[in-house]
Design an enzyme around this catalytic site. Sequence first.
Site, short mmCIF file in Angstrom:
data_model
loop_
_atom_site.label_atom_id
_atom_site.label_comp_id
_atom_site.label_asym_id
_atom_site.label_seq_id
_atom_site.Cartn_x
_atom_site.Cartn_y
_atom_site.Cartn_z
N ARG A 28 0.83 -1.22 0.00
CA ARG A 28 0.00 0.00 0.00
C ARG A 28 0.85 1.26 0.00
O ARG A 28 0.52 2.23 0.69
CB ARG A 28 -0.95 0.02 1.20
CG ARG A 28 -2.03 -0.99 1.05
CD ARG A 28 -3.43 -0.38 0.96
NE ARG A 28 -4.34 -1.48 1.21
CZ ARG A 28 -5.05 -1.61 2.30
NH1 ARG A 28 -5.08 -0.64 3.20
NH2 ARG A 28 -5.78 -2.67 2.48
N ARG A 32 -3.87 6.54 0.80
CA ARG A 32 -4.43 7.72 1.47
C ARG A 32 -3.46 8.51 2.34
O ARG A 32 -3.74 9.64 2.70
CB ARG A 32 -5.65 7.30 2.31
CG ARG A 32 -6.85 6.97 1.46
CD ARG A 32 -7.92 6.24 2.25
NE ARG A 32 -7.52 4.88 2.53
CZ ARG A 32 -8.30 3.97 3.12
NH1 ARG A 32 -9.52 4.30 3.51
NH2 ARG A 32 -7.86 2.75 3.33
N ARG A 41 -8.05 11.58 -5.63
CA ARG A 41 -9.30 10.92 -5.30
C ARG A 41 -10.47 11.90 -5.17
O ARG A 41 -11.60 11.61 -5.57
CB ARG A 41 -9.15 10.15 -3.99
CG ARG A 41 -10.37 9.32 -3.75
CD ARG A 41 -10.29 8.45 -2.57
NE ARG A 41 -11.65 8.36 -2.08
CZ ARG A 41 -12.03 7.57 -1.14
NH1 ARG A 41 -11.17 6.78 -0.57
NH2 ARG A 41 -13.27 7.55 -0.76
N ASP A 78 -6.88 -3.45 -6.99
CA ASP A 78 -7.39 -4.10 -5.79
C ASP A 78 -7.48 -5.60 -6.02
O ASP A 78 -7.55 -6.05 -7.17
CB ASP A 78 -8.77 -3.55 -5.41
CG ASP A 78 -9.05 -3.78 -3.94
OD1 ASP A 78 -8.51 -3.01 -3.11
OD2 ASP A 78 -9.74 -4.75 -3.61
N TYR A 155 -14.02 -12.79 1.20
CA TYR A 155 -14.86 -11.64 0.84
C TYR A 155 -16.10 -12.08 0.06
O TYR A 155 -17.18 -11.51 0.22
CB TYR A 155 -14.05 -10.62 0.02
CG TYR A 155 -13.05 -9.85 0.86
CD1 TYR A 155 -13.46 -8.75 1.60
CD2 TYR A 155 -11.72 -10.24 0.92
CE1 TYR A 155 -12.54 -8.04 2.38
CE2 TYR A 155 -10.80 -9.54 1.69
CZ TYR A 155 -11.23 -8.44 2.42
OH TYR A 155 -10.32 -7.75 3.19
O1 CP3 Z 1 0.03 -1.73 -2.36
C1 CP3 Z 1 -0.35 -0.86 -3.16
O2 CP3 Z 1 -0.01 0.35 -3.09
C2 CP3 Z 1 -1.19 -1.31 -4.34
C3 CP3 Z 1 -2.60 -1.15 -4.25
C4 CP3 Z 1 -3.46 -2.08 -3.41
C5 CP3 Z 1 -4.70 -1.65 -2.89
N1 CP3 Z 1 -5.35 -2.72 -2.36
C6 CP3 Z 1 -5.19 -0.28 -2.98
C7 CP3 Z 1 -6.32 0.12 -2.14
C8 CP3 Z 1 -3.35 -3.43 -3.11
C9 CP3 Z 1 -2.18 -4.36 -3.37
C10 CP3 Z 1 -4.55 -3.83 -2.46
C11 CP3 Z 1 -4.83 -5.21 -2.05
C12 CP3 Z 1 -5.97 -5.50 -1.17
N2 CP3 Z 1 -7.24 -4.98 -1.23
C13 CP3 Z 1 -5.95 -6.45 -0.14
C14 CP3 Z 1 -4.79 -7.33 0.20
C15 CP3 Z 1 -3.70 -6.54 0.81
C16 CP3 Z 1 -3.83 -6.35 2.28
O3 CP3 Z 1 -3.97 -5.18 2.69
O4 CP3 Z 1 -3.76 -7.34 2.97
C17 CP3 Z 1 -7.23 -6.47 0.45
C18 CP3 Z 1 -7.67 -7.32 1.63
C19 CP3 Z 1 -8.04 -5.54 -0.27
C20 CP3 Z 1 -9.48 -5.24 -0.06
C21 CP3 Z 1 -9.63 -3.81 0.25
N3 CP3 Z 1 -9.63 -2.81 -0.71
C22 CP3 Z 1 -9.68 -3.20 1.52
C23 CP3 Z 1 -9.69 -3.93 2.83
C24 CP3 Z 1 -9.70 -1.80 1.31
C25 CP3 Z 1 -9.68 -0.70 2.35
C26 CP3 Z 1 -11.03 -0.21 2.67
C27 CP3 Z 1 -10.99 0.94 3.67
O5 CP3 Z 1 -11.87 1.78 3.57
O6 CP3 Z 1 -10.06 0.99 4.48
C28 CP3 Z 1 -9.68 -1.58 -0.07
C29 CP3 Z 1 -9.65 -0.27 -0.75
C30 CP3 Z 1 -8.30 0.18 -1.14
N4 CP3 Z 1 -7.47 -0.59 -1.91
C31 CP3 Z 1 -7.69 1.43 -0.87
C32 CP3 Z 1 -6.45 1.40 -1.52
C33 CP3 Z 1 -5.43 2.52 -1.60
C34 CP3 Z 1 -8.30 2.58 -0.11
C35 CP3 Z 1 -9.19 3.29 -1.06
C36 CP3 Z 1 -9.66 4.64 -0.61
O7 CP3 Z 1 -10.55 4.72 0.25
O8 CP3 Z 1 -9.15 5.63 -1.19
#
Ligand code: CP3
Length: 357
Positions: A28, A32, A41, A78, A155
């Site tokens: 990540r 944010r 965003r 994602d 999920y």
């Molecule tokens: O690592 C990186 O910079 C690449 C981008 C990336 C994202 N998600 C961006 C993202 C990667 C590799 C993921 C993988 C992902 N997504 C996982 C596995 C990695 C881990 O953290 O274990 C999982 C479980 C997800 C599912 C998911 N998508 C979650 C739990 C969330 C967060 C929701 C929240 O509100 O906290 C997302 C959304 C997400 N994916 C965001 C980002 C930057 C946040 C989006 C936002 O609100 O702007």
Amino acid sequence: MSAPLKNERLLRALRREPVDRTPVWLMRQAGRYLPEYRETRRKAGSFLAMAKNPEIACEITLQPLRRFPLDAAILFSDILTIPDAMGLALYFVEGEGPKFRHPVRDAAAIAKLGVPDMETELRYVMDAVRTVRRELDGNVPLIGFSGSPWTLACYMVEGGGSKDFGRIKAMALNEPQALHALLSVNTDAVIAYLAAQRAAGAQALQVFDTWGGVLSPAMYREFSLPYLTRIARELERGDDAQRTPLILFGKGNAAHLEALADSGAEGVGVDWLVGLEEAARRTGGKVALQGNLDPAVVYGSPEAIRREVAVVLDAYAAGNGGSREGHVFNLGHGMSPDMDPEHVAVLVDAVHTHSAR
Ligand code: CP3
């Protein structure tokens, strides 16, 4: 023809070859905690709108690389793109995380699932990979990724995040053959997805088994490990020096390091609950190791960050016969939105400075 790669540290470390400094990237790293991400965003409206737009996904992928001398880019996307393309309809509720409109809760729903077409239904992901490769111009390698079959299934069955994974564990106990059918179609989709990202230009691949660690050891060996191993064995990724490395990251995978080292993957990513000295000893040079700074260290002072980075680097070397070869530095899990970018700069510098050969 794409530009030759100018920074080979990540790929060399994953082949366990010597490097001048230990490579570092952060799970990540785009997100944010960066003001420029929040600005992008705000203009784009939503996370999904950004992830589905290849130009915006490319811009966000590159944002952390403009600030920090990271040794790899990871595609901004994602893990839930696959179930979304299978028809479950992904959406996000502010503050509540990802959700599906059509979760799969029984054998009949699972039987209807198929592998999505990568160049139509998931074309936006492949276009983002191609766009990022072009814009990176060979500066650092691009990592593509997927969720693991088990983590995607969590999920898909729960319909979103979960605290106790009650629904999917009940399925594991009461209808194991239905869950195996789901894991099997997910595995086919993950293999096709990673192969398509590789064909589009991804130079390394990571599987996120974020929720493998919620399984008992016996359940992990039944519902997660065999599918990770199938990906490592069946995913075509070329030979020898040209091979596209595969990293299997798992939260809470410490009990299974020997099995993961024998999976056929080139790298294993670990969280911070296992010491890298122990992890390096137990994997015995069969794979590269990635990790494993506690993400909360980023909240510490610059001095504390430098000290803890050195602890991780030196623990790896201690378990690897005194050598830093075969280590990719990372956090044990992802960055959080309230982290300070200045501290990330210190972290990246500390890795490169302390590991300079
Ligand atoms: O690592 C990186 O910079 C690449 C981008 C990336 C994202 N998600 C961006 C993202 C990667 C590799 C993921 C993988 C992902 N997504 C996982 C596995 C990695 C881990 O953290 O274990 C999982 C479980 C997800 C599912 C998911 N998508 C979650 C739990 C969330 C967060 C929701 C929240 O509100 O906290 C997302 C959304 C997400 N994916 C965001 C980002 C930057 C946040 C989006 C936002 O609100 O702007």
